[in-house]
Write an enzyme that holds these catalytic residues in place. Structure first.
Site, PDB file in Angstrom:
ATOM      1  N   ARG A  16     -20.924 -27.675  20.627  1.00 39.94           N
ATOM      2  CA  ARG A  16     -22.175 -28.328  21.448  1.00 39.94           C
ATOM      3  C   ARG A  16     -21.493 -29.608  22.473  1.00 39.94           C
ATOM      4  O   ARG A  16     -22.161 -29.652  23.550  1.00 39.94           O
ATOM      5  CB  ARG A  16     -23.191 -28.201  20.773  1.00 39.94           C
ATOM      6  CG  ARG A  16     -23.620 -27.005  20.121  1.00 39.94           C
ATOM      7  CD  ARG A  16     -24.914 -26.919  19.390  1.00 39.94           C
ATOM      8  NE  ARG A  16     -25.136 -27.590  18.018  1.00 39.94           N
ATOM      9  CZ  ARG A  16     -24.643 -27.543  17.520  1.00 39.94           C
ATOM     10  NH1 ARG A  16     -24.378 -26.470  17.180  1.00 39.94           N
ATOM     11  NH2 ARG A  16     -24.832 -28.755  16.713  1.00 39.94           N
ATOM     12  N   GLU A  53     -20.302 -34.424   2.745  1.00 32.90           N
ATOM     13  CA  GLU A  53     -20.222 -34.981   1.856  1.00 32.90           C
ATOM     14  C   GLU A  53     -19.962 -33.524   0.162  1.00 32.90           C
ATOM     15  O   GLU A  53     -20.055 -34.474  -0.271  1.00 32.90           O
ATOM     16  CB  GLU A  53     -21.590 -34.480   2.341  1.00 32.90           C
ATOM     17  CG  GLU A  53     -23.070 -34.348   0.883  1.00 32.90           C
ATOM     18  CD  GLU A  53     -23.821 -33.920   0.849  1.00 32.90           C
ATOM     19  OE1 GLU A  53     -25.400 -34.115   0.425  1.00 32.90           O
ATOM     20  OE2 GLU A  53     -24.721 -33.439   1.976  1.00 32.90           O
TER      21      GLU A  53
END
Length: 170
Positions: free
Chosen positions: A58, A95
């Site tokens: 994006r 993560e």
């Protein structure tokens, strides 16, 4: 124009407990997209970069029109295996696990002033990796610009003293 009016909250996406900030309505509006590009480019008009480092995917949507506004080119940063010529890569921690980004090895030059552009600043890991990639090439990363910054995720903390701007902050 209030750009917040063009961001849609999608509860429980991509998993329960997360409220996703959907930029699709903004992109569907010519006027909102133009205002977003203007707002994102504004802080860099007085001292424009020599190149914009665009983050897949994006970030591409905002980097190209910003580069046109600022009079510079765009360098693509992509997931591994997506660029056709010789690349340099950086691995970074997520993560749960690691990821990797690549750019063409000849895309930036030593001392070239670079602005990183993406749609959202969340935790900052991807942008920090892009900055590392540009610095490995000898470029000077001058700032990072975003459509949206999710301040509650503290993404700026991973970017050190890199100046950051965002058209919309939550």
């Amino acid at each position: 124009m209030n750009l917040f009016d063009h961001i849609r909250d999608v509860p429980d996406f991509p998993k329960p407990g997360i409220v996703f900030k959907d930029i699709s309505p903004l992109l569907a509006s010519r006027e909102a997209t133009q205002e977003a590009i203007r707002a994102m480019a504004e802080p860099y008009r007085a001292d424009p970069p020599e190149a914009i480092l665009a983050v897949e995917a994006r970030g591409f949507l905002f980097a190209v029109p910003m580069a046109q506004e600022l009079g510079c080119g765009v360098v693509l940063v992509r997931k591994p295996g997506k660029l056709p010529a010789a690349t340099t890569a950086v691995e970074y921690a997520l993560e749960y696990g690691n990821d990797m980004l690549e750019m063409h090895a000849d895309a930036l030059t030593k001392g070239q002033k670079v602005l990183i552009v993406d749609d959202v600043l969340a935790t900052g890991g991807t942008v920090a990796a892009c900055a590392d990639l540009a610095r490995q090439a000898g470029a000077e990363v001058t700032a990072a610009a975003f459509l949206v910054e999710l301040t509650f995720l503290n993404g700026r903390s991973k970017l050190g003293n890199l100046p950051v701007s965002a058209a919309i902050t939550y």
